[in-house]
Scaffold this active site. Sequence first.
Site, PDB file in Angstrom:
ATOM      1  N   SER A 292       0.806  -1.224   0.000  1.00 37.61           N
ATOM      2  CA  SER A 292       0.000   0.000   0.000  1.00 37.61           C
ATOM      3  C   SER A 292       0.839   1.275   0.000  1.00 37.61           C
ATOM      4  O   SER A 292       0.497   2.239  -0.696  1.00 37.61           O
ATOM      5  CB  SER A 292      -0.965   0.002   1.189  1.00 37.61           C
ATOM      6  OG  SER A 292      -1.981  -0.952   0.990  1.00 37.61           O
TER       7      SER A 292
ATOM      8  N   LYS B 128     -10.212  -4.906  10.750  1.00 37.03           N
ATOM      9  CA  LYS B 128     -11.334  -4.436   9.939  1.00 37.03           C
ATOM     10  C   LYS B 128     -12.625  -4.258  10.727  1.00 37.03           C
ATOM     11  O   LYS B 128     -13.524  -3.546  10.290  1.00 37.03           O
ATOM     12  CB  LYS B 128     -11.547  -5.370   8.747  1.00 37.03           C
ATOM     13  CG  LYS B 128     -10.412  -5.292   7.736  1.00 37.03           C
ATOM     14  CD  LYS B 128     -10.696  -6.082   6.481  1.00 37.03           C
ATOM     15  CE  LYS B 128      -9.591  -5.868   5.462  1.00 37.03           C
ATOM     16  NZ  LYS B 128      -9.868  -6.528   4.178  1.00 37.03           N
TER      17      LYS B 128
ATOM     18  N   GLU C 249     -23.052   3.236   4.675  1.00 39.00           N
ATOM     19  CA  GLU C 249     -24.091   2.209   4.676  1.00 39.00           C
ATOM     20  C   GLU C 249     -23.484   0.835   4.414  1.00 39.00           C
ATOM     21  O   GLU C 249     -23.934  -0.172   4.967  1.00 39.00           O
ATOM     22  CB  GLU C 249     -25.161   2.542   3.634  1.00 39.00           C
ATOM     23  CG  GLU C 249     -26.018   3.729   4.002  1.00 39.00           C
ATOM     24  CD  GLU C 249     -26.697   3.549   5.359  1.00 39.00           C
ATOM     25  OE1 GLU C 249     -27.283   2.457   5.589  1.00 39.00           O
ATOM     26  OE2 GLU C 249     -26.645   4.478   6.183  1.00 39.00           O
TER      27      GLU C 249
ATOM     28  N   ASN D  47     -12.322  -1.000   5.625  1.00 35.43           N
ATOM     29  CA  ASN D  47     -10.901  -1.023   5.271  1.00 35.43           C
ATOM     30  C   ASN D  47     -10.356   0.386   5.098  1.00 35.43           C
ATOM     31  O   ASN D  47      -9.208   0.558   4.699  1.00 35.43           O
ATOM     32  CB  ASN D  47     -10.660  -1.837   3.981  1.00 35.43           C
ATOM     33  CG  ASN D  47     -11.041  -1.073   2.727  1.00 35.43           C
ATOM     34  OD1 ASN D  47     -12.020  -0.299   2.726  1.00 35.43           O
ATOM     35  ND2 ASN D  47     -10.307  -1.274   1.650  1.00 35.43           N
TER      36      ASN D  47
ATOM     37  N   ASP E  18     -12.992  -2.446  -0.258  1.00 34.66           N
ATOM     38  CA  ASP E  18     -12.645  -3.799  -0.684  1.00 34.66           C
ATOM     39  C   ASP E  18     -13.633  -4.310  -1.733  1.00 34.66           C
ATOM     40  O   ASP E  18     -13.250  -5.014  -2.671  1.00 34.66           O
ATOM     41  CB  ASP E  18     -12.644  -4.766   0.505  1.00 34.66           C
ATOM     42  CG  ASP E  18     -11.362  -4.704   1.320  1.00 34.66           C
ATOM     43  OD1 ASP E  18     -10.332  -4.244   0.783  1.00 34.66           O
ATOM     44  OD2 ASP E  18     -11.386  -5.119   2.490  1.00 34.66           O
TER      45      ASP E  18
ATOM     46  N   ALA F  66     -14.759 -17.293   5.420  1.00 31.45           N
ATOM     47  CA  ALA F  66     -15.987 -16.587   5.803  1.00 31.45           C
ATOM     48  C   ALA F  66     -15.693 -15.434   6.750  1.00 31.45           C
ATOM     49  O   ALA F  66     -16.552 -15.037   7.543  1.00 31.45           O
ATOM     50  CB  ALA F  66     -16.975 -17.559   6.441  1.00 31.45           C
TER      51      ALA F  66
ATOM     52  N   ARG G 281     -18.977 -20.678  12.021  1.00 31.45           N
ATOM     53  CA  ARG G 281     -18.353 -19.350  11.938  1.00 31.45           C
ATOM     54  C   ARG G 281     -18.856 -18.558  10.739  1.00 31.45           C
ATOM     55  O   ARG G 281     -18.522 -17.393  10.578  1.00 31.45           O
ATOM     56  CB  ARG G 281     -16.839 -19.499  11.879  1.00 31.45           C
ATOM     57  CG  ARG G 281     -16.249 -20.144  13.134  1.00 31.45           C
ATOM     58  CD  ARG G 281     -14.745 -20.226  13.079  1.00 31.45           C
ATOM     59  NE  ARG G 281     -14.130 -18.909  13.042  1.00 31.45           N
ATOM     60  CZ  ARG G 281     -12.821 -18.698  12.930  1.00 31.45           C
ATOM     61  NH1 ARG G 281     -12.003 -19.740  12.831  1.00 31.45           N
ATOM     62  NH2 ARG G 281     -12.334 -17.481  12.911  1.00 31.45           N
TER      63      ARG G 281
END
Length: 300
Positions: A22, A72, A84, A93, A112, A143, A171
């Site tokens: 980044s 996150k 939203e 993120n 993302d 997930a 999960r």
Amino acid sequence: MSAPSATRRAAVLGHPIGHSRSPLLHSAAYRALGVDIDYAAIDMLPQEAASFAARLRTEPGWVGVSVTMPLKAALIPHLDGLSERVKRLGALNTVVVEHVAGAVRLTGHNTDVDGIVRALEDVLPARSGNAEPQERRAAILGAGNTALAALEACALLGYTHVDLAVRNAERAAGALALARDLGLSCETVDVAGAADRLAHYGAVISTLPAHAADAFIVPLGLDRGTGVLAPGAVLLDVAYDPWPSAIAAAWEGAGGTVVSGMSMLVHQGVEQVKYFSGIQDADWRHVTNVMCDAVGLSRP
């Protein structure tokens, strides 16, 4: 409104963070735009979220931060507002720092989804209206928080059914609930279940950390060569270091198309650059190309 007069700065937060590209991407973008923003990498754990939010409020110059794992969700309780999309996903993120009437406001966003959509749009065949099959299937490995963004991306890309390939179905409850809210047919499958359906997926998105998807290669049958994938099937592996990942190499060996997580990183980064710089009207194709060049990625 922009930050008070001071050196403007931004950063990517995460742990570990030494591998992050980044800083290269953002620095290249700000040079292309002629904007003076210093961008760094900061190693940070979830328990430091509250104290870092306080830094954003009190230290001069901050315009925003990029946020990666495992933060996150950790920063959400310490912000003043959420988009939203973040409310829907429960994961962000991006944090934008705004100065309004002498007060600092921290707002969470999630780019993302944009990154996944655009990375896949670069390689997926264009949809053709009535010529499309009624059902379009995709699968997501994992997930977690990135899988939530992948689910929304699948909905935006027109997929109708998404399988979540997970080791622990319990999960995935949050992801299944989100899929229902998005109008997606969705269920959890184990690796064997995903292998049985592999030839029906137009796209598979691995949201697992580096090397974690290596264990899926043999159970999915990717080691058997061609014939196990749908024609033109695409794998987006969000883990980009090392590259190619083992699963990406196996997917390509099976005749599929591979998209690096670096492509996702570039596209979501473009949206962050808009937030941090305050610039909306620019030659964003040129900026995207410059960012790709900075990390040795082929231009879209």
